[in-house]
Design an enzyme around this catalytic site. Sequence first.
Site, PDB file in Angstrom:
ATOM      1  N   GLU A 107       0.822  -1.218   0.000  1.00  0.00           N
ATOM      2  CA  GLU A 107       0.000   0.000   0.000  1.00  0.00           C
ATOM      3  C   GLU A 107       0.855   1.268   0.000  1.00  0.00           C
ATOM      4  O   GLU A 107       0.871   2.019   0.992  1.00  0.00           O
ATOM      5  CB  GLU A 107      -0.977  -0.016   1.187  1.00  0.00           C
ATOM      6  CG  GLU A 107      -1.953  -1.171   1.125  1.00  0.00           C
ATOM      7  CD  GLU A 107      -3.125  -1.034   2.101  1.00  0.00           C
ATOM      8  OE1 GLU A 107      -3.150  -0.083   2.899  1.00  0.00           O
ATOM      9  OE2 GLU A 107      -4.030  -1.889   2.045  1.00  0.00           O
ATOM     10  N   GLU A 167      -4.823  -8.648   0.152  1.00  0.00           N
ATOM     11  CA  GLU A 167      -5.432  -8.370   1.458  1.00  0.00           C
ATOM     12  C   GLU A 167      -6.904  -8.076   1.293  1.00  0.00           C
ATOM     13  O   GLU A 167      -7.294  -7.359   0.370  1.00  0.00           O
ATOM     14  CB  GLU A 167      -4.818  -7.133   2.126  1.00  0.00           C
ATOM     15  CG  GLU A 167      -3.612  -7.374   2.967  1.00  0.00           C
ATOM     16  CD  GLU A 167      -3.158  -6.120   3.725  1.00  0.00           C
ATOM     17  OE1 GLU A 167      -4.004  -5.336   4.183  1.00  0.00           O
ATOM     18  OE2 GLU A 167      -1.938  -5.962   3.868  1.00  0.00           O
TER      19      GLU A 167
HETATM   20  C1  NOJ Z   1      -3.925  -2.610   5.228  1.00  0.00           C
HETATM   21  C2  NOJ Z   1      -2.551  -2.779   5.803  1.00  0.00           C
HETATM   22  O1  NOJ Z   1      -1.703  -3.323   4.846  1.00  0.00           O
HETATM   23  C3  NOJ Z   1      -2.527  -3.611   7.078  1.00  0.00           C
HETATM   24  O2  NOJ Z   1      -1.269  -3.472   7.648  1.00  0.00           O
HETATM   25  C4  NOJ Z   1      -3.637  -3.203   8.010  1.00  0.00           C
HETATM   26  O3  NOJ Z   1      -3.602  -3.936   9.197  1.00  0.00           O
HETATM   27  C5  NOJ Z   1      -4.969  -3.396   7.299  1.00  0.00           C
HETATM   28  N1  NOJ Z   1      -5.003  -2.539   6.149  1.00  0.00           N
HETATM   29  C6  NOJ Z   1      -6.181  -3.096   8.178  1.00  0.00           C
HETATM   30  O4  NOJ Z   1      -6.223  -1.749   8.474  1.00  0.00           O
END
Ligand code: NOJ
Length: 478
Positions: free
Chosen positions: A175, A385
């Site tokens: 991200e 994710e």
């Molecule tokens: C995206 C992130 O990559 C991760 O580290 C985080 O825990 C999740 N979003 C949930 O917020």
Amino acid sequence: MSEETSIRAGRRLPDGFIIGTGTSAHQIEGAWNVDGKGESIWDRIVHDRPEKVADGTNADVACDSYHFYKQDVKIIKELGFDFYRFSISWSRVLPTGEAHIVNDLGVEYYNNLIDELLENNIQPMVTMYHWDLPQRLQDLGGWLNPMMADYFRDYARLLFDLFGKRVKWWNTINEPAMVAVGYGNASMAPCINLFGYGEYLAAHHLLIAHAKAYRVYDQEFRATQQGRVTIALDTMYHFPKTDSKEDLEAAERAMQFQLGWFADPIYGSHGDYPPAMREYIDRASKKEGRVKSVLPTFTPEEVKLIKGSCDFFGFQHYTSCQVSDDPEGNFQPWYTHKYMNISYSDCKSGKRSHIAWLNVVPEGFRNSLKWIKDRYGNPEVIVTECGYGDWKEYDGLEDDDRIHYYQTYLEEMMKAIVEDGCQIRGFAAWSLLDNYEWFEGLRSTFGIVHVDYSSPERKRTPKKSAKFFQSLIARRTL
Ligand code: NOJ
């Protein structure tokens, strides 16, 4: 349901579809200063400014996966996951961030973890950089410094060299938009307040860093290692508030600003940031009397370097929001210059979590996947994710809300595959464990496995959603 009926009904996962689960180093490892690990920007910020963390906690111990990683692997194995996406802590391997001082004990930890996964038939998917920049590199300016791209390339080369014989899936940066906003406001480390400027510069260097790492793989490792490399990009889906032309355009613009920011230069054909960003940010910069736009320009060499620098689309998605046009240019706290209002609370949504930004909007997932297909020529996608979190007091072992989230989101993913023709090859549930959620601390939990933070061994107990995945993986049918 017979197998044939399930395939037709879009409930049977395609052949070869891989299901995994993920974590990241800072969020689970703990051992923040053990065995030679260097300090990261997240270590620094939560130690120096604990008031920024919702519950004042830090990740010094977290799930202590540095010591209990075998338990993690055992659970992943029991649940049957095909792959495990974890990240390497840059400063555990290279305490100063520079590639000439290697911490052997840090390398040993990741060697052990990778070996343990492979022995249990679980494919490792490695993220090289999940937000925890070595503090020493931050002291040099962090992602505002163009040299960071070279430091990252050297780090990536070392990782390919050390682990690439065994690791076939790589994510360079997790991200990057969230990394970049850490240079625009105080919502993420390193909390540098260069709002409306710093985030664009950081993003520019992140893109170059990613591409340099990708090209190193191409030139030095691909032929022998035959792995696949990508960057993990995220977006919410942006629904227009009304059907007005202005709101429809604002919603499209928002997609370009969030996902297109990184995806257009890599997957697009025009070799630049998205047209909406170019237009709006250049115009705003002019209006501010600047000599140059705050949105940087790529040199022809950089365009060549970045364009096509991914073997598949790593996509992360959680939620959706609603947008309406704001011609006066309302500066959003996250992504600047969008000229729109963004609302989380108005979004049509079956359920809401207590996490302010997390609406349960399954159709937004399908729409996002379709947006990627339409804009970038239907690339192969792995959802790196996706997951549901809530405040810990509303979460528990009987996590039916999480199961509902996964069930409905996966159903929409299947529609994207079967009805829209998207090429989606895998899905990773976030997260394996109730881990350290950045400035939310331990208040928000995303795990399919509960972690008892009052026990020294951080006792892990699979929730009902873990069993949901166990059965999904066994049957490959929703
Ligand atoms: C995206 C992130 O990559 C991760 O580290 C985080 O825990 C999740 N979003 C949930 O917020």
